[in-house]
Every structure is written in structure tokens, then in C-alpha cells.
Design a protein around this motif. Structure first.
Motif, PDB file in Angstrom:
ATOM      1  N   GLY A 550     -79.648   7.126 -13.756  1.00  0.00           N
ATOM      2  CA  GLY A 550     -80.819   7.718 -14.392  1.00  0.00           C
ATOM      3  C   GLY A 550     -80.589   9.052 -15.050  1.00  0.00           C
ATOM      4  N   SER A 582     -78.294   3.318 -16.405  1.00  0.00           N
ATOM      5  CA  SER A 582     -79.570   3.900 -16.856  1.00  0.00           C
ATOM      6  C   SER A 582     -79.418   5.341 -17.339  1.00  0.00           C
ATOM      7  CB  SER A 582     -80.615   3.828 -15.732  1.00  0.00           C
ATOM      8  OG  SER A 582     -80.755   2.516 -15.249  1.00  0.00           O
ATOM      9  N   SER A 584     -79.577   7.757 -20.306  1.00  0.00           N
ATOM     10  CA  SER A 584     -80.254   7.737 -21.607  1.00  0.00           C
ATOM     11  C   SER A 584     -80.028   9.035 -22.373  1.00  0.00           C
ATOM     12  CB  SER A 584     -81.761   7.516 -21.421  1.00  0.00           C
ATOM     13  OG  SER A 584     -82.025   6.249 -20.852  1.00  0.00           O
ATOM     14  N   LYS A 587     -85.219  11.215 -21.899  1.00  0.00           N
ATOM     15  CA  LYS A 587     -86.239  10.705 -20.996  1.00  0.00           C
ATOM     16  C   LYS A 587     -87.374  11.713 -20.937  1.00  0.00           C
ATOM     17  CE  LYS A 587     -83.505   7.820 -17.858  1.00  0.00           C
ATOM     18  NZ  LYS A 587     -83.097   7.592 -16.448  1.00  0.00           N
ATOM     19  N   GLY A 609     -78.385   3.298 -20.634  1.00  0.00           N
ATOM     20  CA  GLY A 609     -79.845   3.279 -20.615  1.00  0.00           C
ATOM     21  C   GLY A 609     -80.397   3.094 -22.013  1.00  0.00           C
ATOM     22  N   ARG A 613     -86.409   6.949 -24.479  1.00  0.00           N
ATOM     23  CA  ARG A 613     -87.224   6.285 -23.461  1.00  0.00           C
ATOM     24  C   ARG A 613     -88.590   6.965 -23.438  1.00  0.00           C
ATOM     25  NH1 ARG A 613     -86.101   2.553 -19.824  1.00  0.00           N
ATOM     26  NH2 ARG A 613     -87.237   2.418 -17.858  1.00  0.00           N
TER      27      ARG A 613
END
Length: 745
Positions: A550, A582, A584, A587, A609, A613
Motif C-alpha cells: 500500500g 498495491s 501507487s 493515493k 497498484g 487512486r
């Protein structure tokens, strides 16, 4: 002389701690102010000493007399700053407030200025003038309040300056929820309603008169000679939800949205000027309900369409509930001038519910002008038998609607306004009804004065350890950090609290870039409230990032933002965002809004990712995270997730966005990651404007676009998608849009 001596003796006896001057009683503390208000007599002036009054809730409850009001004023206009958790409440009769400034704080209650203490204690015959409210917002974006709430009767709000409302809620509202506030004869005049940014949700009106529940009651409020400057909160700039109001002599400058007669009957809209200057979504007047007169208005350069068009006459709901759309009946639209207005919508919103077309509605002696070639301006969504056109004039405009208008010679005058040479049609307006100098206060600057990207100084930064971190920490709003060639290893999240640009050494090709940034944390940048970021001519390498799921190169603060931000990437190479799943590029968190996210002429590759997002507002309340998303001339390669995930749920019709432009991008080997359930490269939900032009995709997933609300516009042309497919649906029904066809839904 004897009167002055007697007054000062009285002051000394009653309020020995106050300074008594010819200008009134001067108070220096909250306690002194409370005592002065309690003992105030008709004709008396209470003077607040210049300075910062922090965390003060002012209750101005007293009774003056006609011709002898009780006044609460700043020692010098603008010299009294109300900050922190503060507000002002008026209750009583014949009161005047003058010269205060509310900034650097917010109200602890539902209003900053309220003309009511309780449901039984109102202000009547009272006035607030020459007062400023500047970004006095709640700390959370969707914690709602109203800056100015008018109750009671015969009150006046004039020559005030209101700018920068960023949290949810109306800037100024007239309330009709009790008998004591109906048929109120309020006057709202000569105010400056300054820039209000896109809220990204319902609840961003600048002025509202009434509510739907009491909308069949007359308010009799006059909104005259105000300036609405870039009021872009939502589709309704002024929302009229009551009857017998007059909206006249106002100037709307580059404001996205419309003056909307949303509920209520018998309103008059006349002598107003709307100057859009071709700015996106600038609109005019939207008509719902009965018995209105729309007369002698001048509308120019308006690009809005659908509910935000230049002139919109809505369809209604038969036997409508009070909160829906009452049919348009007995409306007179006469002697208005419309110049270069993109959209006149008739029977707009027609659907299974809004099935009753306008009736007894007359267009008379209006002037329609196109100074340059335009497409079809008029759109009819239902039967127009209930609308008649007569005695109009037309210049340069062609339409399929029978306007019963004669060709008319027109001239542009010295003020830039177009008029019919024979003056037989159109508005009798040859200049703006009011100027910026006539509204608000002379001692407070107008406009949006917040710093912007690239507005500061240029600071040189070398590749020594810690220099980039120090440069950001010491930067000023708008600064440009010019990074020398070299490798920059960053060991902490760089917090962006104001607009800042970071640029490396420019190169003709991305492969020749010599400025490289690596980072060891789970994010490189965090944009805080008030921040914006521009990156140019740099390589960003995620291979040294924390080995956790993430991660993101850029993230927004998790606590939400009041201020909208901008994110720009130009000529940037981003790679190795694959240390874990994930990972990115961007975010975002809930309650954050980007005015624009722009990526141009960049390469982004090896991403586990999404690149963008933008899908955290999942409560389906019509809220979204980015107004404009622009992707032009980029290469996206080996992206497991989506190039863009953009979500706007719900069925609310109060906003214009989101907007997506994807043009001349190359997408390679993307959209096929194990966690990409849709196997998509773009996943779009509720996006209102979609332009996908001249892109190529190979060995990649699909583009999926769904919408449930409004009239979304899809423009999809000259793409080479290879094995990728395009799936578009509206309200659950598939729409046949090919990769080479422009389709308007």
C-alpha cells in the motif's frame, strides 16, 4: 456642549472602566463588551478596541429605536479581528454592526453571523455592514455551517465582503422556518461574494432564500447590486426556495453555476449581468415553478450546459411533492440579451418522473446573438407547445427552434456590451449594473489571494544529504526548488503545506534526466491542507521504499482538507513502484479535493497498484476527490492496477464533475494484476465528462465507465485499443460507444 458633558458623566457613572469618547463607549475585553451591550440605550455606539479578539461569542441583544439604533463598531474599519472559535448573534431591534473582520478561525455553532438568538428571539430592523468573513471555515470539509443566517424581518446585509467558504454549507441563507421570519423584506445589497472553490458535493450554494419545506411561503427578500465573483461551489449560485423575491442588478463574474429558481412562485429576476468569459460551466438562469418574471438580463460568454446552461426552463413533476420539481407555469421571459451562450435548455430534465412540460410560458422581445460560429444552442427535451416565442431578434445565430425572431443589426458599445441598433429587442443594459469598487469594503482586497504554484522565488538545491528536506521545510508558498543533477535519497516523508514546485535539470528525453529522487519510507510526499505540488524533469525511483503493502509516491493527509489542491507532473519518469503489492503513484483520503491532477509527457512504469487512486468517497453522496484529471502524452507500462480509478457515486445532481481527459497516451502491458478484479486500465464511476482521444493500448485491460446521474458526455475517438475493450453503461444499461466514435448521452 452640555449634552457631551452629560453623556460622559453618565458613562463614568455606569461604566467607569470604559473609555468614553465622542465616537461612543470603547470596550477592550469580552466582559466590558457584555456589560456595555446590557446597558446600551437607543442611539448609543459601542466601540470595540482594535486588535485580535480571540474565542469570543458576541451576543448583541438590545433594543434601539427607529432613527436611534444601537451600534457595535470597530475602532477603525477592519481593525477588529475576530478569530478562533467565535461568532456574532444579533437579537432585538434597530441594531447596527460595522467594520469587523472574521478570519483565522471558525464558528463553534451553525452560523458565523446569526440574526437570531433562539426560536423566539430575533433581530428585526437590524443591519450588518462593512464586515468581512475571510475563510472562516469549520475544520472539516463536510462539517456544515452557514456563514450568515438571516431571520426576523426588515434586516439589511450590505457592503460586506465574504470570500473563501470551503466547507459544506451555504454562504448566506435566509430562513423561513417560523412565522416571525416570513415575508421578511430583508435587503441583501452591495456585497462582494468572493471566490468559492468547487466543493465536490451538494451544499455549496453562495446564497439560499428559504428551503423546500417552506418554499410555498413568500419571503419578499431583495438581493440587489451584489457581485458574485468566481462562486463555483456547486450548480446553484443563488438558490431561491421561496416566493415573491427580487433578484436584480447583480453582476455574476466567471461563476460556475446558475441563479436557480428552485422552489417557490412569483419571483422577479431582472437587470442582472452574467459575464462568463467562456470559463467552464459558467451559467445563467434556471427556471422551475410558476409566475416568475425574468426580464432585462444580459448573459454573455456562458459555456454551461444541462442544468448549468445559460437559460434553462425545466420540466416538472405532475402533482409534485414539495421537495421535487413543480412544473413551470405562467412564466414571462422578456427583453433579455444572450450573447455567445452555449446552451438554452427547454423542458430540461425530462424523464419518467419529470414528465410535465412547461405551460403558459412566453419568450418575448429577447435578443439572441452569436459573435462566432456555434453549434446548436437550443435543446428541447419534451413537447414545447406550452412555450411561445414572439417579437425576438437574432444576430449570427441559427437554430432549429422557431424563435419568431427577426434578423437584427447589433453593435458592441464602449463598455463591451452588445445592443440592438434599433433598441427594439433585448435588454436595456449597456454596462454592468454594479462594479467591484461599489461592493464590499474599500479596505480589504478582493479576489482569491492564496498563493499558487510557481508564484514565489527560485531556490537552488544541491544533492547533498538532507538538502532537499531542508529546502522544503524552509520554503515559502509558491517557491520553485531547482534541483541540481545528482541522486537524492530521502529518509522521511516530505510534507507539503503550501504550493511548491520541485524541478530537476531539463532534458530532451526522459532517459537523459540527471536528477533522481529515491525514498525509504512508505511515501515520498504528503500533501497537507493548503498544499499543492508540481514535479518536473525528475526521476522518481521507488526501489528503496519501505517493503510494505500500500505504498504511494504521493498521498494526501488522512485528516481531510478544506483547501482544494493541485498536483502536476511534467516530464517525470516514475519507476520501480513494485517493492510490494498495491504501490501507487497517488493515493487520496476522504474529504480531499483536487482542482486538477495533471500528468503530461511522463513515463510511469512497474507499478503494482494504481497510478491515480481516486475512489475513497464510497458513501454514494455525490462526493468525489478530483474535479479535473488530465493525462496527456504519457507512457504507462506494466501497471498492475488502473491508470486511473475515479469514483463519484450517488444520484445527486448538484455538481459538474468529475472530468477526465486522456489523450495521446500509450498504455502497455497494464491492467492485468491479480488484485485487479475488473482487469481494467481505467475504472470510471459517475464521471460526468469523459474525453478519451488518440490513445493506444496493447496487451492491456479494459476501460470501464458507469454513470447513474445527469447527462454524462463521452467523447471517445481515434484510439487504438488492440485487444482492450471499452464498456460504457448509463443507469445500468450498456451504451454502444466504439473506440472511434464520439457519443453524447
Amino acid at each position: 456642549m452640555w449634552q457631551k458633558i452629560a453623556l460622559c458623566v453618565t458613562c463614568a457613572l455606569l461604566l467607569a472602566v470604559y473609555a468614553c469618547t465622542d465616537g461612543g463607549l470603547t470596550v477592550t475585553s469580552e466582559a466590558e463588551l457584555k456589560q456595555a451591550v446590557q446597558q446600551a440605550q437607543p442611539g448609543q455606539t459601542i466601540v470595540m478596541k482594535n486588535g485580535i479578539w480571540h474565542n469570543i461569542e458576541i451576543l448583541f441583544q438590545a433594543d434601539g429605536e427607529e432613527g436611534k439604533p444601537i451600534s457595535l463598531v470597530a475602532e477603525t474599519p477592519g481593525g477588529v479581528i475576530i478569530s478562533g472559535e467565535s461568532n456574532l448573534t444579533l437579537a432585538g431591534n434597530y441594531l447596527v454592526v460595522r467594520g469587523l473582520v472574521f478570519k483565522d478561525g471558525h464558528s463553534p455553532t451553525g452560523s458565523v453571523i446569526s440574526f437570531r438568538k433562539s426560536t423566539t428571539e430575533y433581530a428585526n430592523h437590524s443591519r450588518v455592514t462593512e464586515t468581512v468573513i475571510d475563510r472562516f471555515n469549520k475544520t472539516e470539509r463536510f462539517e456544515s455551517d452557514i456563514w450568515v443566517t438571516l431571520y426576523g424581518k426588515n434586516n439589511q446585509f450590505d457592503h460586506n465582503h465574504l470570500v473563501g467558504k470551503m466547507n459544506q454549507g451555504v454562504t448566506l441563507a435566509v430562513r423561513l422556518d417560523t412565522e416571525e421570519s416570513r415575508e421578511n423584506n430583508h435587503r441583501i445589497e452591495f456585497n462582494y461574494f468572493g471566490p468559492r472553490p468547487v466543493l465536490g458535493s451538494n451544499g455549496g450554494e453562495t446564497v439560499r432564500v428559504g428551503t423546500s419545506h417552506y418554499s410555498l411561503i413568500d419571503s419578499r427578500t431583495k438581493i440587489t447590486n451584489n457581485v458574485f465573483d468566481q462562486c463555483n461551489g456547486e450548480v446553484e449560485i443563488i438558490s431561491v426556495k421561496s416566493g415573491a423575491n427580487e433578484i436584480s442588478g447583480n453582476l455574476f463574474l466567471e461563476s460556475a453555476g446558475t441563479l436557480t429558481l428552485r422552489h417557490g412562485n412569483g419571483n422577479i429576476v431582472e437587470n442582472n449581468v452574467f459575464l462568463g468569459n467562456k470559463k467552464p460551466h459558467t451559467g445563467g438562469i434556471r427556471v422551475i415553478n410558476a409566475d416568475h418574471i425574468i426580464r432585462n438580463n444580459y448573459l454573455s460568454g456562458l459555456t454551461g450546459y444541462r442544468f448549468g446552461g445559460g437559460l434553462v426552463v425545466m420540466n416538472g413533476v405532475p402533482n409534485s411533492p414539495i421537495n421535487r420539481y413543480h412544473p413551470v407555469k405562467n412564466v414571462l421571459i422578456e427583453r433579455n440579451t444572450l450573447v455567445d451562450v452555449s446552451a438554452v435548455q427547454l423542458a430540461a430534465g425530462a424523464d419518467a418522473e419529470r414528465s410535465q412540460a412547461p405551460s403558459d410560458t412566453s419568450f418575448n422581445e429577447n435578443l439572441w446573438i452569436a459573435t462566432e460560429p456555434m453549434g446548436e444552442t437550443f435543446t428541447a427535451y419534451d413537447n414545447l407547445d406550452g412555450i411561445t416565442f414572439s417579437n425576438g431578434g437574432v444576430s449570427g445565430l441559427t437554430t432549429s427552434i422557431a424563435l419568431n425572431a427577426k434578423d437584427t443589426s447589433v453593435t458592441k458599445n464602449a463598455e463591451g456590451f452588445w445592443v440592438a441598433d434599433d433598441h427594439s429587442v433585448g435588454a436595456k443594459i449597456d454596462k454592468a449594473p454594479v462594479s467591484l469598487e461599489q461592493v464590499g469594503v474599500a479596505w480589504y482586497p478582493k479576489g482569491d489571494l492564496r498563493p499558487t504554484l510557481n508564484s514565489g522565488k527560485t531556490v537552488s538545491v544541491t544533492a547533498q544529504a538532507g538538502m532537499l528536506e531542508a529546502a522544503i521545510a524552509n520554503s515559502q508558498p509558491g517557491d520553485v526548488l531547482a534541483l541540481a543533477a545528482g541522486d537524492y535519497m530521502v529518509d522521511r516523508v516530505l510534507v507539503v503545506r503550501h504550493p511548491i514546485t520541485i524541478k530537476g535539470v531539463a532534458a530532451k528525453e526522459l532517459s537523459d534526466l540527471t536528477t533522481k529522487i529515491q525514498f525509504t519510507r512508505n511515501a515520498l510526499f504528503q500533501i497537507e491542507d493548503g498544499g499543492s505540488l508540481r514535479l518536473a524533469s525528475v526521476v522518481i525511483d521507488g526501489s528503496a521504499a519501505d517493503d510494505s503493502a500500500g505504498n504511494a509516491v504521493i498521498r494526501t493527509t488522512r485528516y481531510g482538507m478544506l483547501n482544494n489542491y493541485r498536483l502536476e507532473l511534467e516530464g517525470v519518469w516514475v519507476k520501480n513502484l513494485n517493492i510490494n503489492h498495491s504501490f501507487s503513484l497517488l493515493k487520496v483520503s476522504m474529504s480531499t479535493m483536487a482542482d486538477e491532477i495533471s500528468i503530461r509527457n511522463s513515463r510511469i512504469e512497474s507499478v503494482t497498484g494504481d497510478i491515480l487512486r481516486l475512489n475513497v468517497e464510497t458513501e454514494d453522496l455525490g462526493i468525489f476527490n478530483a474535479d479535473y484529471v488530465t493525462l496527456i502524452g504519457n507512457t504507462f507500462a506494466s501497471v498492475d492496477g488502473n491508470v486511473v480509478t475515479l469514483y463519484r457515486g450517488g444520484t445527486d445532481e448538484s455538481t459538474f464533475g468529475p472530468h477526465l481527459l486522456m489523450q495521446k497516451n500509450s498504455i502497455v502491458d497494464s491492467g492485468k494484476g491479480a488484485r485487479n478484479a475488473q482487469k481494467s486500465i481505467a475504472l470510471l464511476e459517475g464521471v460526468q465528462v469523459v474525453d478519451i482521444l488518440e490513445n493506444s493500448a496493447s496487451q492491456s485491460g479494459n476501460i470501464i465507465a458507469h454513470s447513474r446521474v445527469g447527462e454524462p458526455v463521452y467523447s471517445i475517438a481515434k484510439n487504438t485499443f488492440g485487444e482492450s475493450t471499452l464498456k460504457v453503461s448509463y443507469k445500468g444499461v450498456p451504451v454502444n460507444v466504439s473506440a472511434e466514435v464520439t457519443e453524447r448521452e
